[in-house]
Design an enzyme around this catalytic site. Structure first.
Site, short mmCIF file in Angstrom:
data_model
loop_
_atom_site.label_atom_id
_atom_site.label_comp_id
_atom_site.label_asym_id
_atom_site.label_seq_id
_atom_site.Cartn_x
_atom_site.Cartn_y
_atom_site.Cartn_z
CG HIS A 22 -38.10 -27.69 -52.92
ND1 HIS A 22 -37.49 -28.25 -54.01
CD2 HIS A 22 -39.22 -27.10 -53.39
CE1 HIS A 22 -38.20 -28.00 -55.10
NE2 HIS A 22 -39.27 -27.30 -54.75
CG ASP B 245 -33.47 -23.87 -50.31
OD1 ASP B 245 -33.56 -22.77 -50.90
OD2 ASP B 245 -34.14 -24.86 -50.64
CE LYS C 166 -38.92 -21.29 -55.73
NZ LYS C 166 -40.17 -21.90 -56.15
CB CYS D 275 -41.00 -30.15 -54.68
SG CYS D 275 -41.54 -29.90 -56.36
#
Ligand code: PLP
Length: 409
Positions: free
Chosen positions: A123, A200, A226, A366
């Site tokens: 991302h 991540d 999220k 993204c």
């Protein structure tokens, strides 16, 4: 305790609304998830009963707010199996957490000729900060490839990570492909070469059990919104010794020990790295989201997503002229699906779906380098979560067929 996923949709007030006069099917969970009443109520309760600043005063309200804020930190610690609560630093989100490490550890350790290694599937939040750091320091940015089905190429990783590599940044789950990456093996490769690893976890922590000690990542980042929590709260996990050695990211209140005319001393972790008034209600809301997921059990969440994919993927593969990105093996992926329907523009597909109350995302998500890697400009992305059902999948697939007929007639 496992409360059971069945019927959890009713816990989410927003999901009972209509969109374009149709019952809502929300399939944009990789962008953000909806919030259960338990999380909404926890934030309301905080404002109505305990609102005060933290770590500042001996008044009762402040002590209660501090206790609740620190309880939230402990919940995050246990959720990702960190060794100590002080290894959890609250940030605004995953993006801020990556920028935090790039501008502290990165700026202090990266020199000309060093290498920073990322994957082609990152991302932008776990790519652009490293790209800019590399540019500023004269370092080289290298990309690990994925194969045609989006699995990370470990052989390529072993070649790209060298004795010159200082930082490896790797997502655990691709936000475009849903593919699960072998973060533990990447961490081992990095450590063999003396580099540190930033994982991540933005798309992993909401859907799978994460153990940062087992992964042996040095830093790990994710966002609360999220995983059923509020926006504006995220987490930077770091191994204690690494966090201890970081130059503070920001200076100001909360993070000092003693301030004199000429210089200051700084407090202990975690306060040293949380300057200013934090997002107190955000952290408490994230704690409530963790409680909610814990009641369901994260294993049940993973299995449920796999069941949905097992039902969905063959139906998508059976569609005419569909380009499906990502692994064909549903055990290697989470509930994220990216596709293209013939030559129909993804925005057109998403608009037709929206008319029918089905919310998906169209665009580059993204992850523009990954779009280039697969030679597409954009995709339709449908991302599923605990409250989505087989009926939602049936409506999604029927709407895709309708979009195809509409644009191809
Ligand atoms: C894999 C991944 N990393 C990082 C981010 C950035 O998260 P945030 O915008 O909450 O900081 C996202 C958001 O979509 C993501 O999917």
């Amino acid at each position: 305790m496992n409360k059971g996923l069945k019927n959890c949709k009713k816990d989410f007030p927003l999901l009972s609304r209509q969109v374009n006069h149709q019952p809502l099917v929300y399939l944009d969970n990789a962008a953000t998830t909806q919030k259960p009443q338990a999380v909404i109520q926890r934030i309301v309760d905080f404002y109505q009963q305990s609102n005060a600043n933290v770590h500042r005063s001996v008044n009762t309200l402040s002590l209660q707010a501090t206790e609740q804020y620190e309880q939230a930190r402990s919940k995050v610690q246990h959720w990702i199996k960190a060794a100590k609560p002080q290894e959890i630093i609250f940030t605004r989100g995953a993006t801020e957490a990556v920028n935090f490490i790039a501008s502290t550890y990165g700026a202090d350790h990266i020199q000309a000729q060093d290498e920073i290694v990322v994957t082609v599937a990152e991302h932008h939040s776990n790519l652009v900060p490293w790209q800019q750091l590399a540019k500023a320091c004269g370092a080289q940015l290298k990309y690990i490839k994925v194969d045609a089905q989006g699995h990370l190429d470990l052989q390529d990783a072993a070649q790209k990570i060298t004795a010159r590599t200082k930082i490896v940044a790797c997502t655990q789950v691709s936000n475009v492909l849903g593919t699960i990456f072998p973060l533990k093996q990447i961490a081992a490769l990095a450590h063999q070469q003396g580099a540190i690893v930033i994982g991540d976890g933005s798309q992993a922590v909401p859907v799978m059990a994460v153990n940062v000690q087992d992964l042996d990542v040095d830093f790990y980042v994710f966002s609360g919104h999220k995983m059923l929590g509020p926006s504006g709260i995220g987490v930077l996990y770091g191994k204690e010794a690494l966090l201890q050695a970081l130059t503070p990211y920001q200076y100001g209140g909360e993070m000092i020990n003693e301030v004199d005319w000429e210089d200051s001393t700084f407090s202990e972790l975690p306060s040293r790295l949380e300057a200013g008034t934090p997002n107190i209600e955000g952290a408490i809301g994230l704690g409530a989201a963790i409680d909610y997921l814990d009641q369901l059990s994260i294993r049940a969440v993973t299995q449920y997503e796999q069941k949905l994919m097992q039902y969905l993927l063959p139906q998508l593969q059976a569609l005419d002229d569909v380009q499906l990105l990502g692994s064909e093996d549903w055990t290697q992926r989470t509930g994220i699906v990216s596709l293209n329907l013939g030559n129909i523009h993804p925005h057109d597909v998403a608009t037709v779906l929206d008319f029918q109350g089905i919310e998906v995302r169209a665009g580059h998500h993204c992850a523009q380098p990954l779009m280039r890697f697969f030679n597409v400009t954009a995709t339709v992305r449908a991302s599923f979560y605990i409250y989505n059902t087989k009926e939602d999948i049936d409506r999604f697939v029927a709407a895709l067929k309708m979009a195809k007929e509409f644009f191809e007639q």
